[in-house]
Write a protein that holds these residues in place. Structure first.
Motif, PDB file in Angstrom:
ATOM      1  N   ALA A  13       0.824  -1.213   0.000  1.00  9.64           N
ATOM      2  CA  ALA A  13       0.000   0.000   0.000  1.00  9.64           C
ATOM      3  C   ALA A  13       0.859   1.264   0.000  1.00  9.64           C
ATOM      4  O   ALA A  13       0.590   2.204  -0.751  1.00  9.64           O
ATOM      5  N   GLY A  14       1.905   1.296   0.822  1.00  8.85           N
ATOM      6  CA  GLY A  14       2.770   2.477   0.878  1.00  8.85           C
ATOM      7  C   GLY A  14       3.442   2.754  -0.450  1.00  8.85           C
ATOM      8  O   GLY A  14       3.543   3.906  -0.883  1.00  8.85           O
ATOM      9  N   VAL A  15       3.904   1.709  -1.106  1.00  8.31           N
ATOM     10  CA  VAL A  15       4.553   1.860  -2.416  1.00  8.31           C
ATOM     11  C   VAL A  15       3.544   2.358  -3.446  1.00  8.31           C
ATOM     12  O   VAL A  15       3.853   3.246  -4.245  1.00  8.31           O
ATOM     13  N   ILE A  16       2.338   1.820  -3.414  1.00 10.06           N
ATOM     14  CA  ILE A  16       1.316   2.230  -4.380  1.00 10.06           C
ATOM     15  C   ILE A  16       0.922   3.688  -4.149  1.00 10.06           C
ATOM     16  O   ILE A  16       0.742   4.445  -5.104  1.00 10.06           O
ATOM     17  N   ARG A  17       0.871   4.107  -2.896  1.00 10.31           N
ATOM     18  CA  ARG A  17       0.597   5.525  -2.617  1.00 10.31           C
ATOM     19  C   ARG A  17       1.711   6.403  -3.191  1.00 10.31           C
ATOM     20  O   ARG A  17       1.454   7.459  -3.765  1.00 10.31           O
TER      21      ARG A  17
END
Length: 182
Positions: free
Chosen positions: A144-148
């Motif tokens: 999720a952090g990478v996609i954000r």
């Protein structure tokens, strides 16, 4: 060029636990979630597949793309939460340094871990390498952090907007069009 950012499936971790770069396994629902993802992407032909090397992403990438060469890249790992890995978020927030970090997460590093600017730099470097492929569709299996951060970097949005307004679900696909934002 399109990047299909695929978030890993649910993990075998109790809710409310910070697991960041800890190499946790997938939950029992893995195969159901993976089947739904396959349906979401079955009509897409991918020119390349990239993935975080952490088990929850590796397992999904290998199951979604069994006949593809997968580029496992450490730059696609989740934020390194350092000493806070595998602690309850409530316990982290109860600590003065945890509260300070949460109030200033855009600039401060986690306790003996990584800062978002450091993570943005490594994810951006990976995106720049992917852009050089000059391909049509790229699958990126990540966190999720990478996609954000992908959304922030590709769409030129401040990271502060993404934590309240953009929450990629487990086993979801977010499509980014690089040509639109270059």
């Amino acid at each position: 060029m399109k990047i299909y950012a695929i978030r890993h499936t649910s993990v075998n971790v109790k809710p409310g636990i910070c697991y960041g770069q800890t190499d946790v396994d997938v939950a029992e629902t893995f195969h159901e979630e993976q089947k739904r993802l396959l349906q979401d992407i079955e009509q897409v032909s991918f020119d390349a597949v990239w993935s975080s090397p952490l088990l929850r992403c590796r397992k999904l990438a290998e199951n979604l793309f069994p006949n593809e060469e997968i580029q496992f890249d450490t730059r696609l790992k989740e934020l390194n939460f350092g000493d806070w890995e595998m602690l309850p978020w409530d316990d982290i927030y109860a600590q003065p340094e945890g509260k300070t970090w949460m109030d200033n997460y855009q600039t401060l590093p986690t306790k003996n871990g990584e800062s978002y600017p450091e993570m943005v730099a490594r994810v951006s470097a990976c995106v720049n390498e992917i852009k050089k492929l000059n391909a049509g569709n790229i699958a990126v299996v990540a966190h999720a952090g990478v996609i954000r951060i992908l959304k922030s970097v590709i769409e030129n949005l401040p990271i502060s907007q993404l934590f309240e307004n953009f929450k990629p679900a487990y086993a979801s696909v977010t499509v980014f069009e690089l040509d639109k934002h270059d």
